[in-house]
Design a protein around this motif. Structure first.
Motif, PDB file in Angstrom:
ATOM      1  N   HIS A   1     -11.636   7.956 -73.740  1.00 44.18           N
ATOM      2  CA  HIS A   1     -11.550   7.340 -72.419  1.00 44.18           C
ATOM      3  C   HIS A   1     -11.614   8.439 -71.366  1.00 44.18           C
ATOM      4  CE1 HIS A   1     -10.489   3.493 -74.253  1.00 44.18           C
ATOM      5  NE2 HIS A   1      -9.629   4.153 -75.000  1.00 44.18           N
ATOM      6  N   PRO A   2     -12.795   8.914 -71.026  1.00 36.71           N
ATOM      7  CA  PRO A   2     -12.887   9.992 -70.032  1.00 36.71           C
ATOM      8  C   PRO A   2     -12.442   9.512 -68.667  1.00 36.71           C
ATOM      9  CG  PRO A   2     -15.068   9.099 -70.529  1.00 36.71           C
ATOM     10  CD  PRO A   2     -14.110   8.475 -71.512  1.00 36.71           C
ATOM     11  N   ALA A   3     -11.813  10.397 -67.930  1.00 36.92           N
ATOM     12  CA  ALA A   3     -11.320  10.048 -66.598  1.00 36.92           C
ATOM     13  C   ALA A   3     -12.480   9.900 -65.636  1.00 36.92           C
ATOM     14  CB  ALA A   3     -10.371  11.132 -66.100  1.00 36.92           C
ATOM     15  N   ILE A   4     -12.473   8.812 -64.874  1.00 33.99           N
ATOM     16  CA  ILE A   4     -13.526   8.545 -63.904  1.00 33.99           C
ATOM     17  C   ILE A   4     -13.139   9.195 -62.584  1.00 33.99           C
ATOM     18  CG2 ILE A   4     -14.801   6.762 -62.678  1.00 33.99           C
ATOM     19  CD1 ILE A   4     -14.202   4.877 -64.997  1.00 33.99           C
ATOM     20  N   PRO A   5     -13.962  10.110 -62.069  1.00 32.97           N
ATOM     21  CA  PRO A   5     -13.600  10.750 -60.807  1.00 32.97           C
ATOM     22  C   PRO A   5     -13.605   9.758 -59.655  1.00 32.97           C
ATOM     23  CG  PRO A   5     -15.855  11.297 -61.441  1.00 32.97           C
ATOM     24  CD  PRO A   5     -15.238  10.565 -62.607  1.00 32.97           C
ATOM     25  N   GLU A   6     -12.626   9.888 -58.795  1.00 29.67           N
ATOM     26  CA  GLU A   6     -12.524   8.988 -57.655  1.00 29.67           C
ATOM     27  C   GLU A   6     -13.595   9.326 -56.621  1.00 29.67           C
ATOM     28  OE1 GLU A   6      -8.650   9.208 -56.087  1.00 29.67           O
ATOM     29  OE2 GLU A   6      -7.643   8.429 -57.874  1.00 29.67           O
ATOM     30  N   LYS A   7     -14.187   8.279 -56.080  1.00 30.87           N
ATOM     31  CA  LYS A   7     -15.197   8.473 -55.054  1.00 30.87           C
ATOM     32  C   LYS A   7     -14.533   8.821 -53.724  1.00 30.87           C
ATOM     33  CE  LYS A   7     -18.493   5.259 -57.122  1.00 30.87           C
ATOM     34  NZ  LYS A   7     -19.319   4.057 -56.910  1.00 30.87           N
ATOM     35  N   PRO A   8     -15.148   9.667 -52.943  1.00 34.20           N
ATOM     36  CA  PRO A   8     -14.535   9.999 -51.650  1.00 34.20           C
ATOM     37  C   PRO A   8     -14.485   8.780 -50.750  1.00 34.20           C
ATOM     38  CG  PRO A   8     -16.763  10.897 -51.837  1.00 34.20           C
ATOM     39  CD  PRO A   8     -16.394  10.392 -53.202  1.00 34.20           C
ATOM     40  N   ALA A   9     -13.382   8.656 -50.051  1.00 33.47           N
ATOM     41  CA  ALA A   9     -13.182   7.493 -49.195  1.00 33.47           C
ATOM     42  C   ALA A   9     -13.932   7.616 -47.879  1.00 33.47           C
ATOM     43  CB  ALA A   9     -11.689   7.290 -48.922  1.00 33.47           C
ATOM     44  N   VAL A  10     -14.449   8.786 -47.566  1.00 32.68           N
ATOM     45  CA  VAL A  10     -15.154   9.009 -46.314  1.00 32.68           C
ATOM     46  C   VAL A  10     -16.518   9.612 -46.630  1.00 32.68           C
ATOM     47  CG1 VAL A  10     -13.076   9.285 -44.930  1.00 32.68           C
ATOM     48  CG2 VAL A  10     -14.023  11.251 -46.092  1.00 32.68           C
ATOM     49  N   PRO A  11     -17.497   9.409 -45.751  1.00 31.01           N
ATOM     50  CA  PRO A  11     -18.823  10.002 -45.984  1.00 31.01           C
ATOM     51  C   PRO A  11     -18.790  11.510 -45.821  1.00 31.01           C
ATOM     52  CG  PRO A  11     -18.729   8.923 -43.847  1.00 31.01           C
ATOM     53  CD  PRO A  11     -17.455   8.573 -44.550  1.00 31.01           C
ATOM     54  N   PRO A  12     -19.810  12.197 -46.291  1.00 30.21           N
ATOM     55  CA  PRO A  12     -19.810  13.664 -46.181  1.00 30.21           C
ATOM     56  C   PRO A  12     -19.870  14.169 -44.756  1.00 30.21           C
ATOM     57  CG  PRO A  12     -21.924  12.841 -47.008  1.00 30.21           C
ATOM     58  CD  PRO A  12     -20.974  11.686 -47.027  1.00 30.21           C
TER      59      PRO A  12
ATOM     60  N   SER B   1     -17.838  13.483 -42.465  1.00 27.76           N
ATOM     61  CA  SER B   1     -16.474  13.655 -41.958  1.00 27.76           C
ATOM     62  C   SER B   1     -15.956  15.044 -42.305  1.00 27.76           C
ATOM     63  CB  SER B   1     -15.552  12.594 -42.563  1.00 27.76           C
ATOM     64  OG  SER B   1     -14.211  12.819 -42.180  1.00 27.76           O
ATOM     65  N   GLN B   2     -15.186  15.621 -41.399  1.00 31.37           N
ATOM     66  CA  GLN B   2     -14.577  16.921 -41.627  1.00 31.37           C
ATOM     67  C   GLN B   2     -13.315  16.831 -42.477  1.00 31.37           C
ATOM     68  OE1 GLN B   2     -13.886  18.791 -37.867  1.00 31.37           O
ATOM     69  NE2 GLN B   2     -16.045  18.927 -37.331  1.00 31.37           N
ATOM     70  N   PHE B   3     -12.825  15.619 -42.712  1.00 34.53           N
ATOM     71  CA  PHE B   3     -11.605  15.418 -43.479  1.00 34.53           C
ATOM     72  C   PHE B   3     -11.972  14.627 -44.736  1.00 34.53           C
ATOM     73  CE2 PHE B   3     -10.565  15.506 -38.969  1.00 34.53           C
ATOM     74  CZ  PHE B   3      -9.669  16.567 -38.912  1.00 34.53           C
ATOM     75  N   GLN B   4     -12.245  15.340 -45.806  1.00 35.89           N
ATOM     76  CA  GLN B   4     -12.644  14.710 -47.048  1.00 35.89           C
ATOM     77  C   GLN B   4     -11.450  14.239 -47.875  1.00 35.89           C
ATOM     78  OE1 GLN B   4     -15.796  13.982 -47.994  1.00 35.89           O
ATOM     79  NE2 GLN B   4     -16.391  14.707 -45.957  1.00 35.89           N
ATOM     80  N   ASP B   5     -10.234  14.428 -47.359  1.00 33.53           N
ATOM     81  CA  ASP B   5      -9.057  13.983 -48.098  1.00 33.53           C
ATOM     82  C   ASP B   5      -8.730  12.518 -47.849  1.00 33.53           C
ATOM     83  OD1 ASP B   5      -8.407  14.285 -45.486  1.00 33.53           O
ATOM     84  OD2 ASP B   5      -6.613  15.519 -45.796  1.00 33.53           O
ATOM     85  N   GLY B   6      -9.535  11.813 -47.076  1.00 34.62           N
ATOM     86  CA  GLY B   6      -9.317  10.392 -46.852  1.00 34.62           C
ATOM     87  C   GLY B   6      -8.749  10.044 -45.502  1.00 34.62           C
ATOM     88  N   ARG B   7      -8.427  11.034 -44.689  1.00 33.22           N
ATOM     89  CA  ARG B   7      -7.908  10.734 -43.352  1.00 33.22           C
ATOM     90  C   ARG B   7      -8.994  10.096 -42.478  1.00 33.22           C
ATOM     91  NH1 ARG B   7      -5.354  16.310 -41.427  1.00 33.22           N
ATOM     92  NH2 ARG B   7      -6.984  17.127 -42.810  1.00 33.22           N
ATOM     93  N   TYR B   8      -8.567   9.209 -41.617  1.00 35.46           N
ATOM     94  CA  TYR B   8      -9.454   8.493 -40.693  1.00 35.46           C
ATOM     95  C   TYR B   8     -10.542   7.726 -41.445  1.00 35.46           C
ATOM     96  CZ  TYR B   8      -7.283  12.053 -37.752  1.00 35.46           C
ATOM     97  OH  TYR B   8      -6.396  12.887 -37.140  1.00 35.46           O
TER      98      TYR B   8
ATOM     99  N   PRO C   1     -25.571   6.565 -41.166  1.00 32.36           N
ATOM    100  CA  PRO C   1     -26.178   7.818 -40.712  1.00 32.36           C
ATOM    101  C   PRO C   1     -27.267   7.580 -39.678  1.00 32.36           C
ATOM    102  CG  PRO C   1     -25.945   7.801 -43.105  1.00 32.36           C
ATOM    103  CD  PRO C   1     -25.612   6.421 -42.628  1.00 32.36           C
ATOM    104  N   GLN C   2     -27.469   8.576 -38.834  1.00 32.88           N
ATOM    105  CA  GLN C   2     -28.422   8.437 -37.744  1.00 32.88           C
ATOM    106  C   GLN C   2     -29.855   8.326 -38.257  1.00 32.88           C
ATOM    107  OE1 GLN C   2     -27.651   8.043 -34.550  1.00 32.88           O
ATOM    108  NE2 GLN C   2     -29.802   7.786 -34.033  1.00 32.88           N
ATOM    109  N   ASN C   3     -30.188   9.044 -39.343  1.00 34.61           N
ATOM    110  CA  ASN C   3     -31.559   8.957 -39.851  1.00 34.61           C
ATOM    111  C   ASN C   3     -31.868   7.566 -40.389  1.00 34.61           C
ATOM    112  OD1 ASN C   3     -29.796   9.138 -41.948  1.00 34.61           O
ATOM    113  ND2 ASN C   3     -31.005  10.549 -43.170  1.00 34.61           N
ATOM    114  N   VAL C   4     -30.843   6.874 -40.951  1.00 35.89           N
ATOM    115  CA  VAL C   4     -31.053   5.506 -41.422  1.00 35.89           C
ATOM    116  C   VAL C   4     -31.294   4.567 -40.242  1.00 35.89           C
ATOM    117  CG1 VAL C   4     -30.025   3.589 -42.689  1.00 35.89           C
ATOM    118  CG2 VAL C   4     -29.682   5.932 -43.484  1.00 35.89           C
TER     119      VAL C   4
END
Length: 334
Positions: free
Chosen positions: A59-70, A72-79, A88-91
Motif C-alpha cells: 500500500h504505497p503512500a499517495i502524495p497529497e496534492k498541493p492545495a494551491v496552484p504553483p 502562489s508563493q505559499f505552497q503550504d496551503g495558506r490562502y 491562469p492568464q494564458n488559459v
C-alpha cells in the motif's frame, strides 16, 4: 482570633462574627446552581505503529496534492480559498482567441524561433564581432587596412555560420516548450562544440607544420561526443584510431525524411557530397534539425485545423453555425 492560625473550624468562626455582619454576608452570597467544572482532558491515543516494509510496498503512500496552484508563493496551503477559482492568464487568453488567432500565434512563434537562432549565434560570436569592429575602427596593420579586415570578417562569418548550424542541430528551432535555462544550456553547448572544433583544427594544422601524421578525431556532432559535452566533460577530444562517421541513420531520421519528397532529398544529397568531408556531418545535422522543426510546425498547424473543424461541426449540429462556418461547409472544409 484562634481561627487565623487554623485552630478552629469554619462553623465556630462564623458564630463568633457579629450578627449584623453575618446576615450581610449571607445576603450577598451567590445563589443558584453551582458551576460545573470542566472535565479532565482525555489521554491522547497512542501513536499507531509504523507500517512495516511489506505493508508500505503493498500500500504505497499517495502524495497529497498541493492545495494551491504553483503561482502562489505559499505552497503550504495558506490562502487556499483565494486560489479556489483561479485560472491562469494564458488559459484566459486562449479562450478568447479564434482559430485564425491561434494559427497566427503558431506562425509568429516559428518565425521568432528562426530569428532567435541568429541572435544566439551572434551572442556566441561576440568576441569575433568585436575583433572585426575594432579592426574597422583602428586597423592594427597596413595589411588589415588594405584588405578591409578580410581575415577578421572571414573569422566572424565562419563563427556565425557554424554556431547557427550547431544550434539547429541541437534542436533550438523546435517548437517544444522549454525554459530559459534549457535554451541557455543549448546555447552554451553549441559554443562548446565550436571551441572543440577549433581546437581540433589547430592540432591538425600543427601536425602539418611539423610533418607529423595527422591526428584522427571523432566528429564533434557524434552522439558520444555530444553526450560528454552536455555532461560537462572536458572539451578536449582524444584522437581516435581510424576516423569514421559514427552517425548512422536511425528511425528518427527516416521519419523526418518521410515528409520530404524523394526528389528533394536526392538533390540535397548531391549538394552534401560536394562539400568537404569535415563539413558534411555538420551540414547534415543542421538540415535534420531544421526539417524537424518544420515538420513539428506543420503538425501543430494540422492539429489546429482539425480542432477548428470539430468546433464547426459542433456549432452546426447545435444550430449555432456562423456565416463563416456555412461558407467553409460549402467549400468542403467540413
Amino acid at each position: 482570633m484562634g481561627w487565623l492560625w487554623g485552630s478552629g473550624n469554619s462553623a465556630s468562626a462564623q458564630d463568633q462574627l457579629d450578627p449584623s455582619l453575618r446576615d450581610f454576608l449571607q445576603k450577598q452570597a451567590p445563589t443558584g446552581p453551582k458551576p460545573t467544572l470542566p472535565s479532565p482532558p482525555k489521554e491522547k491515543p497512542s501513536e499507531p505503529p509504523a507500517p512495516t516494509q511489506a505493508q508500505s510496498q503493498s500500500h504505497p503512500a499517495i502524495p497529497e496534492k498541493p492545495a494551491v496552484p504553483p503561482q502562489s508563493q505559499f505552497q503550504d496551503g495558506r490562502y487556499a480559498h483565494l486560489w479556489k477559482n483561479y485560472t491562469p492568464q494564458n488559459v484566459l487568453d486562449d479562450r478568447g482567441k479564434s482559430e485564425q488567432d491561434r494559427l497566427r500565434d503558431l506562425v509568429d512563434a516559428y518565425n521568432d524561433r528562426r530569428a532567435s537562432v541568429g541572435r544566439v549565434a551572434m551572442e556566441n560570436c561576440a568576441l569575433e564581432y568585436l575583433e572585426q569592429f575594432e579592426c574597422f575602427r583602428h586597423p592594427a596593420t597596413w595589411w588589415s587596412a588594405g584588405t578591409m579586415c578580410n581575415a577578421e570578417s572571414r573569422k566572424f562569418n565562419r563563427c556565425y555560420d557554424i554556431q547557427s548550424k550547431f544550434l539547429k542541430a541541437l534542436g533550438y528551432m523546435t517548437m517544444d516548450a522549454r525554459t530559459p535555462d534549457e535554451d541557455e544550456r543549448i546555447q552554451m553547448h553549441a559554443d562548446k562544440l565550436y571551441q572543440q572544433m577549433l581546437q581540433q583544427e589547430a592540432e591538425i594544422e600543427k601536425a602539418k607544420e611539423e610533418g607529423k601524421p595527422l591526428p584522427k578525431f571523432e566528429s564533434v556532432m557524434s552522439k558520444q561526443n555530444m553526450a560528454r559535452s552536455m555532461a560537462g566533460a572536458s572539451s578536449t577530444a582524444a584522437p581516435v584510431s581510424g576516423a569514421r562517421n559514427p552517425y548512422t541513420e536511425d528511425e528518427t531520421e527516416n521519419d523526418i525524411w518521410s515528409h520530404i519528397k524523394p526528389e528533394s532529398r536526392r538533390e540535397y544529397e548531391k549538394k552534401l557530397a560536394a562539400l568537404p568531408p569535415e563539413q558534411q556531418e555538420i551540414e547534415r545535422m543542421a538540415v535534420l534539425g531544421e526539417l524537424k522543426a518544420s515538420t513539428g510546425m506543420a503538425k501543430q498547424v494540422e492539429e489546429t485545423f482539425i480542432e477548428e473543424r470539430i468546433q464547426r461541426m459542433k456549432r452546426r449540429e447545435a444550430g449555432q453555425a456562423t456565416f463563416g462556418d456555412t461558407i467553409k461547409h460549402w467549400w468542403g472544409w467540413g
